[in-house]
Every structure is written in structure tokens, then in C-alpha cells.
Design an enzyme around this catalytic site. Structure first.
Site, PDB file in Angstrom:
ATOM      1  N   HIS A 287     -74.591 -31.082  11.122  1.00 28.43           N
ATOM      2  CA  HIS A 287     -74.108 -32.341  10.551  1.00 28.43           C
ATOM      3  C   HIS A 287     -75.186 -33.409  10.723  1.00 28.43           C
ATOM      4  CE1 HIS A 287     -69.727 -31.156  10.598  1.00 28.43           C
ATOM      5  NE2 HIS A 287     -70.185 -30.329  11.518  1.00 28.43           N
TER       6      HIS A 287
ATOM      7  N   HIS B 239     -74.168 -24.507  10.599  1.00 30.17           N
ATOM      8  CA  HIS B 239     -74.501 -25.723   9.855  1.00 30.17           C
ATOM      9  C   HIS B 239     -74.746 -26.851  10.834  1.00 30.17           C
ATOM     10  CE1 HIS B 239     -70.126 -25.605  10.373  1.00 30.17           C
ATOM     11  NE2 HIS B 239     -70.191 -26.924  10.488  1.00 30.17           N
TER      12      HIS B 239
HETATM   13  P1  AMP Z   1     -67.482 -27.817  11.807  1.00 29.71           P
HETATM   14  O1  AMP Z   1     -66.350 -28.271  12.667  1.00 29.71           O
HETATM   15  O2  AMP Z   1     -68.804 -28.167  12.386  1.00 29.71           O
HETATM   16  O3  AMP Z   1     -67.320 -26.360  11.481  1.00 29.71           O
HETATM   17  O4  AMP Z   1     -67.376 -28.673  10.503  1.00 29.71           O
HETATM   18  C1  AMP Z   1     -67.142 -28.187   9.234  1.00 29.71           C
HETATM   19  C2  AMP Z   1     -67.301 -29.354   8.301  1.00 29.71           C
HETATM   20  O5  AMP Z   1     -67.209 -28.862   6.985  1.00 29.71           O
HETATM   21  C3  AMP Z   1     -66.245 -30.459   8.448  1.00 29.71           C
HETATM   22  O6  AMP Z   1     -66.901 -31.679   8.706  1.00 29.71           O
HETATM   23  C4  AMP Z   1     -65.530 -30.456   7.093  1.00 29.71           C
HETATM   24  O7  AMP Z   1     -65.214 -31.760   6.680  1.00 29.71           O
HETATM   25  C5  AMP Z   1     -66.555 -29.819   6.196  1.00 29.71           C
HETATM   26  N1  AMP Z   1     -66.051 -29.092   5.052  1.00 29.71           N
HETATM   27  C6  AMP Z   1     -65.003 -28.253   4.983  1.00 29.71           C
HETATM   28  N2  AMP Z   1     -64.898 -27.713   3.744  1.00 29.71           N
HETATM   29  C7  AMP Z   1     -65.920 -28.211   3.025  1.00 29.71           C
HETATM   30  C8  AMP Z   1     -66.365 -28.034   1.676  1.00 29.71           C
HETATM   31  N3  AMP Z   1     -65.726 -27.240   0.818  1.00 29.71           N
HETATM   32  N4  AMP Z   1     -67.468 -28.723   1.264  1.00 29.71           N
HETATM   33  C9  AMP Z   1     -68.123 -29.535   2.118  1.00 29.71           C
HETATM   34  N5  AMP Z   1     -67.744 -29.743   3.398  1.00 29.71           N
HETATM   35  C10 AMP Z   1     -66.663 -29.095   3.845  1.00 29.71           C
END
Ligand code: AMP
Length: 143
Positions: free
Chosen positions: A107, A105
Site C-alpha cells: 500500500h 501487495h
Molecule cells: P490487505 O489487507 O493488505 O490485503 O488489503 C487489501 C486491499 O485491497 C484493501 O485496502 C482493499 O480496499 C483493496 N481491494 C480489495 N478489492 C480490490 C479491488 N478489486 N481493486 C482494488 N483494490 C481492492
């Protein structure tokens, strides 16, 4: 260290399968775009390819071009939706880098002069705020 493999029980795979809800901004055959529930700033959005990979390191290169076309569209839309001064685009690979959800993903975070990002995976945002922000980005994408 053994190479980490994709695990389809991750939370974004569950969102992709419709098993858990998200504040959805956009979806097509290639990607889903939804609000980050613990935003580092107003309008923090995630662009998620549907093709399974843990992160950039094991992704099919064919996924990356279309993914970044969507990232650009979303970056432009969040800038417009929130009248932002700039946009941070960031992507983490493996726990050492800060990755917490193991489905690729990107951001996309609107930025405002003088306002620092909040901590990564910090505080949960209210659902009504996420829904309102998703609506603003949807409108900006459509215009
Ligand atoms: P990463 O460290 O790049 O894997 O970030 C994962 C992101 O997913 C974090 O910014 C979390 O706040 C976000 N996140 C976790 N669970 C969910 C969810 N159910 N829906 C949307 N975002 C989420």
C-alpha cells in the site's frame, strides 16, 4: 498450523489475468500498480508484483528488490500528484496482521499533516474519483 499456500482465485490474481477491471496506473513485466477501491486516503495506490505469492513471507527474494524500486517510484509520484506532506508505505502478512487479499501487495498512501487514515477496507470510492486520481499519478510518474 499448516502453512498457507497461494490460491490463484484471489482478487488481485483476477486483476492480473484481466478477468476483473482496475483503475490502472502503471504496468510492466514485473508489477501492476492500481488504485485501492476502498482508499484509506486520497490517492491510496497498490503496487502488486506479478509473481505469485501470498505475501512477503513466501515471496521469492528476487522479487522484492524490483518491487521496492517500483514502490519508491510510486511513493514519489503520489507525493507529487497530490502535493502530499508524506507517504505511508504498508504491507500486511496473514489475517492476524490485517491482510485480506492473499497476493503480495504494498500500500502506498499519500499523507497530509493532521489528516488521519480512514479505516482499512472501509468505504468504496466512486469510480470517477479513482479514475481521476489514477490519471494524476500516471502524469506524475511520467514527469
Ligand atoms: P490487505 O489487507 O493488505 O490485503 O488489503 C487489501 C486491499 O485491497 C484493501 O485496502 C482493499 O480496499 C483493496 N481491494 C480489495 N478489492 C480490490 C479491488 N478489486 N481493486 C482494488 N483494490 C481492492
Amino acid at each position: 498450523m499448516a502453512e498457507a499456500i497461494y490460491d490463484s482465485s484471489n482478487i488481485f490474481a483476477k486483476i492480473l489475468r484481466g478477468e476483473i477491471p482496475s483503475h490502472r496506473v502503471y504496468e510492466d513485466d514485473a508489477v501492476i500498480v492500481f488504485m485501492d477501491v476502498m482508499p484509506q486516503g486520497q490517492g491510496h495506490t497498490l503496487v502488486v508484483p506479478k509473481a505469485p505469492s501470498r505475501n512477503l513471507l513466501d515471496a521469492d527474494p528476487a522479487v522484492l528488490g524490483p518491487l521496492f524500486v517500483h514502490v519508491q517510484k510510486v511513493a514519489r509520484a503520489v507525493k507529487k500528484a497530490f502535493d502530499a506532506d508524506g507517504v505511508t508505505v504498508v504491507q500486511f502478512n496473514e489475517p492476524a496482521s490485517g491482510q485480506t487479499v492473499f497476493h503480495l501487495h504494498v500500500h502506498v498512501i499519500p499523507r497530509f499533516d493532521g489528516i488521519p487514515l480512514k479505516p482499512h477496507s472501509g468505504q468504496m470510492e466512486k469510480p470517477e474519483v479513482l479514475a481521476e486520481n489514477a490519471g494524476k499519478i500516471r502524469m506524475a510518474l511520467a514527469s
